[in-house]
Design a protein around this motif. Sequence first.
Motif: not given
Lengths: 333, 286
Positions: A216, A220, A229-233, B105, B130, B132-133, B181, B185
């Motif tokens: 997954w 991303i 990164k901004a999506l939290g990965v 995020a 979106g 994912t976090a 997206r 989040q």
Amino acid sequence: MMTVGRGKLVLGILAIVLTVVVVFSFTVGRYSIPAGDLLRYLFTGEYTDENLPILIMQIRLPRILIAVLAGGALSVSGAAYQGLFRNPMVSPDILGVSTGAGFGAALAILFSAGLLGIQLSAFATGLLAVFISLTISKIIAMNHDRILLLVLSGMIVSAMFNALIMLMKYIADSESKLPEITFWLMGSLTNVTLHEIKYVLPVILLSLIPLWLNAWKLNILSFGDEEAKALGVNTGQVRLIIIGCASLLTASVVAVTGIIGWIGLIIPHFSRFIAGPDHRWLLPASFLAGAAFLLLVDDISRSVSTLEIPLGVITSLVGAPMFLLVLKMTGKS
Amino acid sequence: MKRNELKSPDFQIPCHGPAKSHKRKYMDERMILEIKNAVLGYRGKAVLQNVNFTIETGRTICVIGKNGAGKTTLFKSILGILPLLRGEILLDGRSIERWRQRDYARVIAYVPQARTLPFPFTAFDVVLFGRTAHLSHFASPGKRDRQIADECMEKLQVSHLRNRIFTQLSGGEQQMIIVARALTQQPLFLVMDEPASNLDFGNQVRIISQVNRLKDDSLGILMATHSPDHAFMCNAGVMVVHNGKIWKSGGCNRVITEDVLKEIYGVDVCICSMKGIKTCMPVIGN
């Protein structure tokens, strides 16, 4: 929701295709076995031809197993690299794994290291090449795009090891060593026995699992480092896991089979076309498709003439036109 | 679009309805993002000196400045993509370095400017990214997450694009999908890098209307724009990035003057008022 249904359907179909190809592969070869005899032996253990058990268990089974493992592993590795580098034109040797392994094998052949020596040496130098690529890209990191740097570092390392392979060939004894090196570089499953599979299988399984778990996040990464990164990965961590596992897959396969080109490029492409771009489905689909493809290629290799045709020759001859076909199909949709 | 339409009360972000049972702990909270005595830029090359400002939820701040002034550098620093050269960024009183990427995020979402997507993901896939976090480490999105993604698409009125391939959408449609997206989040802050650039006139108006709605739903919005008019349309706070620092900041009516625009862009502008909203008219000479 739709993509989930499609993914399951594609995986089911590919699994059936692979099973059929496996059964077919048992029957073809210089000594052909009728499918009926094979199935009767497999399910009841009865046989009339006394060569049958040895032929099936000792000769064809290891070969089929390694073809499935190698084809699957190279394809998954290619699919993962393509996702990571955000480029569908990337193949598993982008960071120099294959050329590195090629050098290791050539070196070992030159020193008459024996089969195990060649395999270990190829495996180690394959991973070493990737490590050098990573290190180079880290040293000159600065403010450049990391992905671009990795590609360039891989090119540099590949070029270096290619030069070293040429050097090995140049100084090798042209009567015995040179043909061996050349043949190794073209890829073959001839020398693989159950013994090698015992070592290769766990490495492949252990590399496949982390890749699949990160599928997954690999999706991303398609948006590039900053957005991911901004999506939290945690992109650095994911990148390291993907590169590590994909390289392990390729190195362990190349070490026992030699260099088999093209599979890691076309199979992920083909699989993306039928299973979609979601890596959760794409990775397993690539494994099944790659396994079936290499198995068929090996069937051709060992049954077309009395002399085995090197795998690299067939994968390229079959792969290149097939690649064109896939490109044309994807272009239409 | 009429002004009163922008403030329809039934419009609530972060997503309402069934999502409530899964509410994040920050929801409904007010939060502050502070940047203190920061020097921003790339290794060995400072782009912005002495940056000090605060963003609150429920406010819009427009960042204006000419090309290359450092707007994107500012955004990358706030998002934690670019490390600070000096100073600190505090989110909810806690230094950004002490936030985990994933938690950060969940609070701040990014709507980037240019994008290339090498693989044929559908618009819905992209919106779903979106989530994912909010997923645990190796998990992939479940039914809940799909529901939230669908709700966010509905809110931005882009549900009809659901199964289209993202790369085949028009620039305006892509922009809306990326905003969707970001909403998926469920953030408190939205950082938008020139969301209206490359959009036709209608889509520009639409995106600005959305920005106003989101602000009313108590999101904090930091938006770079090339058009000072957007600041007036959002009745936003304005930050002027000029000559390597934050040159001016304050309410749009106070900061955006003919002199300031002349200084930033080097062209003559006449600011006039139409139906109570100011607008900038360039003076095309000779």
